[in-house]
Scaffold this motif. Sequence first.
Motif, PDB file in Angstrom:
ATOM      1  N   ALA A 113       2.614  21.885 -26.235  1.00 30.81           N
ATOM      2  CA  ALA A 113       3.439  20.998 -25.411  1.00 30.81           C
ATOM      3  C   ALA A 113       2.905  20.921 -23.987  1.00 30.81           C
ATOM      4  N   THR A 114       2.557  22.081 -23.416  1.00 27.90           N
ATOM      5  CA  THR A 114       2.056  22.081 -22.037  1.00 27.90           C
ATOM      6  C   THR A 114       0.753  21.305 -21.925  1.00 27.90           C
ATOM      7  N   VAL A 131       0.250  18.007 -19.534  1.00 22.11           N
ATOM      8  CA  VAL A 131      -0.771  17.887 -18.491  1.00 22.11           C
ATOM      9  C   VAL A 131      -1.624  16.641 -18.716  1.00 22.11           C
ATOM     10  N   LYS A 132      -1.968  16.390 -19.984  1.00 18.61           N
ATOM     11  CA  LYS A 132      -2.754  15.194 -20.300  1.00 18.61           C
ATOM     12  C   LYS A 132      -1.995  13.929 -19.896  1.00 18.61           C
ATOM     13  N   ALA A 133      -0.715  13.878 -20.208  1.00 20.12           N
ATOM     14  CA  ALA A 133       0.094  12.706 -19.882  1.00 20.12           C
ATOM     15  C   ALA A 133       0.224  12.545 -18.370  1.00 20.12           C
ATOM     16  N   ALA A 134       0.429  13.646 -17.648  1.00 19.68           N
ATOM     17  CA  ALA A 134       0.551  13.574 -16.195  1.00 19.68           C
ATOM     18  C   ALA A 134      -0.762  13.127 -15.559  1.00 19.68           C
ATOM     19  N   SER A 135      -1.887  13.594 -16.107  1.00 19.97           N
ATOM     20  CA  SER A 135      -3.196  13.181 -15.586  1.00 19.97           C
ATOM     21  C   SER A 135      -3.429  11.685 -15.813  1.00 19.97           C
ATOM     22  N   ALA A 136      -3.017  11.196 -16.983  1.00 21.81           N
ATOM     23  CA  ALA A 136      -3.144   9.765 -17.259  1.00 21.81           C
ATOM     24  C   ALA A 136      -2.268   8.948 -16.303  1.00 21.81           C
ATOM     25  N   SER A 137      -1.081   9.470 -16.010  1.00 24.97           N
ATOM     26  CA  SER A 137      -0.203   8.777 -15.069  1.00 24.97           C
ATOM     27  C   SER A 137      -0.827   8.726 -13.683  1.00 24.97           C
ATOM     28  N   THR A 152       1.280  18.922 -11.059  1.00 20.11           N
ATOM     29  CA  THR A 152       1.636  20.286 -10.648  1.00 20.11           C
ATOM     30  C   THR A 152       2.783  20.834 -11.494  1.00 20.11           C
ATOM     31  N   ILE A 153       3.760  19.989 -11.735  1.00 17.77           N
ATOM     32  CA  ILE A 153       4.904  20.421 -12.546  1.00 17.77           C
ATOM     33  C   ILE A 153       4.472  20.700 -13.980  1.00 17.77           C
ATOM     34  N   ALA A 154       3.610  19.827 -14.522  1.00 20.04           N
ATOM     35  CA  ALA A 154       3.156  20.017 -15.901  1.00 20.04           C
ATOM     36  C   ALA A 154       2.329  21.294 -16.044  1.00 20.04           C
ATOM     37  N   ASN A 155       1.490  21.593 -15.045  1.00 17.05           N
ATOM     38  CA  ASN A 155       0.648  22.801 -15.097  1.00 17.05           C
ATOM     39  C   ASN A 155       1.468  24.077 -14.978  1.00 17.05           C
ATOM     40  N   SER A 156       2.671  23.969 -14.472  1.00 15.67           N
ATOM     41  CA  SER A 156       3.505  25.177 -14.348  1.00 15.67           C
ATOM     42  C   SER A 156       3.835  25.768 -15.720  1.00 15.67           C
ATOM     43  N   TYR A 206       0.834  -1.208   0.000  1.00 15.31           N
ATOM     44  CA  TYR A 206       0.000   0.000   0.000  1.00 15.31           C
ATOM     45  C   TYR A 206       0.866   1.255   0.000  1.00 15.31           C
ATOM     46  N   PHE A 207       1.872   1.290   0.880  1.00 18.67           N
ATOM     47  CA  PHE A 207       2.723   2.479   0.961  1.00 18.67           C
ATOM     48  C   PHE A 207       3.515   2.685  -0.327  1.00 18.67           C
ATOM     49  N   GLN A 208       3.878   1.594  -0.973  1.00 17.45           N
ATOM     50  CA  GLN A 208       4.595   1.705  -2.245  1.00 17.45           C
ATOM     51  C   GLN A 208       3.708   2.346  -3.314  1.00 17.45           C
ATOM     52  N   HIS A 209       2.470   1.854  -3.430  1.00 13.93           N
ATOM     53  CA  HIS A 209       1.557   2.410  -4.425  1.00 13.93           C
ATOM     54  C   HIS A 209       1.137   3.832  -4.054  1.00 13.93           C
ATOM     55  N   LYS A 210       1.002   4.104  -2.746  1.00 15.18           N
ATOM     56  CA  LYS A 210       0.631   5.454  -2.309  1.00 15.18           C
ATOM     57  C   LYS A 210       1.728   6.449  -2.690  1.00 15.18           C
ATOM     58  N   ALA A 211       2.987   6.060  -2.562  1.00 18.43           N
ATOM     59  CA  ALA A 211       4.095   6.930  -2.957  1.00 18.43           C
ATOM     60  C   ALA A 211       4.052   7.207  -4.455  1.00 18.43           C
ATOM     61  N   GLN A 212       3.655   6.216  -5.248  1.00 19.25           N
ATOM     62  CA  GLN A 212       3.546   6.418  -6.689  1.00 19.25           C
ATOM     63  C   GLN A 212       2.424   7.397  -7.027  1.00 19.25           C
ATOM     64  N   VAL A 213       1.325   7.336  -6.264  1.00 20.06           N
ATOM     65  CA  VAL A 213       0.226   8.288  -6.466  1.00 20.06           C
ATOM     66  C   VAL A 213       0.690   9.703  -6.138  1.00 20.06           C
ATOM     67  N   ASP A 214       1.400   9.867  -5.037  1.00 22.52           N
ATOM     68  CA  ASP A 214       1.899  11.192  -4.650  1.00 22.52           C
ATOM     69  C   ASP A 214       2.848  11.748  -5.711  1.00 22.52           C
ATOM     70  N   ALA A 215       3.703  10.879  -6.242  1.00 20.24           N
ATOM     71  CA  ALA A 215       4.643  11.318  -7.280  1.00 20.24           C
ATOM     72  C   ALA A 215       3.887  11.742  -8.549  1.00 20.24           C
ATOM     73  N   ALA A 216       2.844  10.974  -8.907  1.00 19.06           N
ATOM     74  CA  ALA A 216       2.061  11.315 -10.099  1.00 19.06           C
ATOM     75  C   ALA A 216       1.311  12.625  -9.897  1.00 19.06           C
ATOM     76  N   ALA A 217       0.801  12.861  -8.685  1.00 21.43           N
ATOM     77  CA  ALA A 217       0.117  14.126  -8.407  1.00 21.43           C
ATOM     78  C   ALA A 217       1.080  15.303  -8.499  1.00 21.43           C
TER      79      ALA A 217
END
Length: 277
Positions: A164-165, A169-175, A119-123, A104-115
């Motif tokens: 590009a932006t 954002v689309k790719a980050a949302s899919a991730s 944020t980075i993509a929206n910048s 669970y903690f492993q997958h939760k860390a992946q969710v946090d990284a994707a979120a």
Amino acid sequence: YAQKLIKISRDVIDIRQSNGRLVKLLYEGGSEDQGNMRLSQANLDQALYRLDQAVRTRDLSGVQLEVYIGQELPAPVLAEGELWTEVLPVKPDFNKLALLTPPYFQHKAQVDAAAAGITIANSGWYPTITANASANRTDSQFPLKNHGWSAGFSVSYPIFQGGATYFDVKAASASLRQALDNLRSGTNDAALTLAQMFKGMVDAEDNVRIQKELLDATALRYKIGEADYRNGLMSFQDFNTITNDYVGQQQSLLSAQLSAVIAEASWEEARGLGAIP
């Protein structure tokens, strides 16, 4: 386990030797045949072989332990304690318990990284602001008497990026969606694994209890059967069967105890726990 097996093997040798002496005595008295006497001797030889095998198993376990810890140990390596397990816990809520497991903690860390990736993509939609300032002194000779300074800032906005932006954002949302799906499926898999490990642990504990009852019963049958055979009230075949049941049940109980310890370890592993902190 290997040390306990050695003790059981020695106990079996005592039983086979006692039976061998009894059969030989009856044979010399004319109430038993040579075939049964030779079978009792073969049983003793088999018990001696299994003792040697148990000793070799213990020695091999010591070598394996040295390899695992990367340190040479004095031979023979002896363990302390018994093959026992903790009191069984009350049946837990596996879904809640799954939220405390390593998967669970492993997958939760992946969710946090994707979120964070969103944020980075929206910048890329935001303007870039640059500010600068400087100060100086000038003159034709020292000391410098003319003071000067300057300051400014610039604003740049990404207009011509070819989308590009947007696609970032689309790719980050899919991730993020994929990471959330992995979190859900991973948590469900963890809950299922916990349920399976708990069942295995409970089954193994129940089996130990049953095997103990069977050992008590076969020990009593052996005691009664030995007296009956000594007094001519039981055939050698029946007595040999009872003895084999008693001997085999000692080993069955030991195997059940080992299985229970392994099942408990598997349950703790699934929870991310362990004996070594």
